[in-house]
Design an enzyme around this catalytic site. Sequence first.
Site, PDB file in Angstrom:
ATOM      1  N   LYS A 110      16.774  15.532 -20.330  1.00  0.00           N
ATOM      2  CA  LYS A 110      16.314  15.009 -19.052  1.00  0.00           C
ATOM      3  C   LYS A 110      16.174  13.481 -19.102  1.00  0.00           C
ATOM      4  CE  LYS A 110      14.028  19.369 -17.847  1.00  0.00           C
ATOM      5  NZ  LYS A 110      12.806  20.003 -17.298  1.00  0.00           N
ATOM      6  N   TYR A 135      18.216  23.796  -9.351  1.00  0.00           N
ATOM      7  CA  TYR A 135      16.797  24.142  -9.228  1.00  0.00           C
ATOM      8  C   TYR A 135      16.476  24.892  -7.928  1.00  0.00           C
ATOM      9  CZ  TYR A 135      15.419  21.410 -13.361  1.00  0.00           C
ATOM     10  OH  TYR A 135      15.248  20.945 -14.638  1.00  0.00           O
ATOM     11  N   ASN A 184       9.483  17.047 -19.512  1.00  0.00           N
ATOM     12  CA  ASN A 184       9.431  17.839 -20.739  1.00  0.00           C
ATOM     13  C   ASN A 184      10.764  17.838 -21.494  1.00  0.00           C
ATOM     14  OD1 ASN A 184      10.864  19.469 -19.045  1.00  0.00           O
ATOM     15  ND2 ASN A 184       9.498  21.237 -19.167  1.00  0.00           N
ATOM     16  N   HIS A 228      16.153  20.880 -20.794  1.00  0.00           N
ATOM     17  CA  HIS A 228      16.349  22.159 -20.112  1.00  0.00           C
ATOM     18  C   HIS A 228      17.334  22.977 -20.933  1.00  0.00           C
ATOM     19  CE1 HIS A 228      17.609  25.222 -17.265  1.00  0.00           C
ATOM     20  NE2 HIS A 228      18.845  24.914 -17.605  1.00  0.00           N
ATOM     21  N   GLU A 259      24.932  28.079 -14.617  1.00  0.00           N
ATOM     22  CA  GLU A 259      24.684  26.650 -14.832  1.00  0.00           C
ATOM     23  C   GLU A 259      25.894  25.949 -15.451  1.00  0.00           C
ATOM     24  OE1 GLU A 259      21.030  26.704 -17.063  1.00  0.00           O
ATOM     25  OE2 GLU A 259      19.891  27.508 -15.356  1.00  0.00           O
TER      26      GLU A 259
HETATM   27  N1  LIG Z   1       3.684  23.219 -12.561  1.00  0.00           N
HETATM   28  C1  LIG Z   1       4.638  22.315 -12.722  1.00  0.00           C
HETATM   29  N2  LIG Z   1       4.400  21.005 -12.477  1.00  0.00           N
HETATM   30  C2  LIG Z   1       5.358  20.079 -12.631  1.00  0.00           C
HETATM   31  N3  LIG Z   1       6.611  20.354 -13.043  1.00  0.00           N
HETATM   32  C3  LIG Z   1       6.895  21.635 -13.310  1.00  0.00           C
HETATM   33  C4  LIG Z   1       5.938  22.690 -13.158  1.00  0.00           C
HETATM   34  N4  LIG Z   1       6.526  23.857 -13.508  1.00  0.00           N
HETATM   35  C5  LIG Z   1       7.788  23.547 -13.849  1.00  0.00           C
HETATM   36  N5  LIG Z   1       8.010  22.221 -13.746  1.00  0.00           N
HETATM   37  C6  LIG Z   1       9.255  21.505 -14.029  1.00  0.00           C
HETATM   38  O1  LIG Z   1      10.319  22.287 -13.525  1.00  0.00           O
HETATM   39  C7  LIG Z   1      11.205  22.656 -14.583  1.00  0.00           C
HETATM   40  C8  LIG Z   1      11.748  24.034 -14.292  1.00  0.00           C
HETATM   41  O2  LIG Z   1      10.703  24.969 -14.309  1.00  0.00           O
HETATM   42  P1  LIG Z   1      10.888  26.371 -15.035  1.00  0.00           P
HETATM   43  O3  LIG Z   1       9.735  27.206 -14.625  1.00  0.00           O
HETATM   44  O4  LIG Z   1      12.284  26.856 -14.787  1.00  0.00           O
HETATM   45  O5  LIG Z   1      10.641  25.941 -16.541  1.00  0.00           O
HETATM   46  P2  LIG Z   1      11.532  26.038 -17.829  1.00  0.00           P
HETATM   47  O6  LIG Z   1      12.392  27.250 -17.737  1.00  0.00           O
HETATM   48  O7  LIG Z   1      10.677  25.839 -19.019  1.00  0.00           O
HETATM   49  O8  LIG Z   1      12.330  24.712 -17.681  1.00  0.00           O
HETATM   50  P3  LIG Z   1      13.882  24.512 -17.627  1.00  0.00           P
HETATM   51  O9  LIG Z   1      14.381  25.471 -16.556  1.00  0.00           O
HETATM   52  O10 LIG Z   1      14.019  23.055 -17.238  1.00  0.00           O
HETATM   53  O11 LIG Z   1      14.336  24.821 -19.015  1.00  0.00           O
HETATM   54  C9  LIG Z   1      10.350  22.548 -15.843  1.00  0.00           C
HETATM   55  O12 LIG Z   1      11.109  22.338 -17.012  1.00  0.00           O
HETATM   56  C10 LIG Z   1       9.485  21.357 -15.522  1.00  0.00           C
HETATM   57  O13 LIG Z   1      10.208  20.138 -15.737  1.00  0.00           O
END
Ligand SMILES: Nc1ncnc2c1ncn2[C@@H]1O[C@H](COP(=O)(O)OP(=O)(O)OP(=O)(O)O)[C@@H](O)[C@H]1O
Length: 137
Positions: A10, A51, A114, A117, A128
Amino acid sequence: MTQRTLVLLKPDAVRRGLTGEIISRIERKAGWTITALELRTLDQDTLEQHYGEHKGKPFYEPLVEFMASGPVVAMIVEGERVIEGLRALAGPTDPIAAAPGSIRGDYGVIVRENLIHASDSEESAEREVKIFFPDRG
Ligand SMILES: Nc1ncnc2c1ncn2[C@@H]1O[C@H](COP(=O)(O)OP(=O)(O)OP(=O)(O)O)[C@@H](O)[C@H]1O
């Protein structure tokens, strides 16, 4: 079981100069291979496709804005159980809950920023890969 997965480093990882470190960790896993890699700034259309499942959630708009704020490194990684393995290497979504040794556990603090992804299932990975590398679909 050989699989492929879609990984994004990211904008925070690129800005902080952590891409080399993270790519090294992926390369050092025995039997995993990076088969596509590109530095790219994501447009709104790509981010909506990626997303879309989160549209309407309170974190969606700031997430999309953050993901468009600078280039990301998009990769396809192939290898043995690479989907589960990369999720484990990344750690849980919230970096504070992520164990030291994982990428998010070692470098992250903020949930949105974080670092990485990685696709969460074979179905997501195929969907994807087509979004980010249409010629590999
Ligand atoms: N509560 C939240 N507040 C802020 N950002 C969030 C929150 N939950 C998720 N995100 C962001 O949205 C992304 C996608 O959420 P998801 O629940 O799919 O998490 P993930 O599967 O761990 O992440 P990714 O899909 O990016 O690998 C997260 O990686 C994070 O960057």
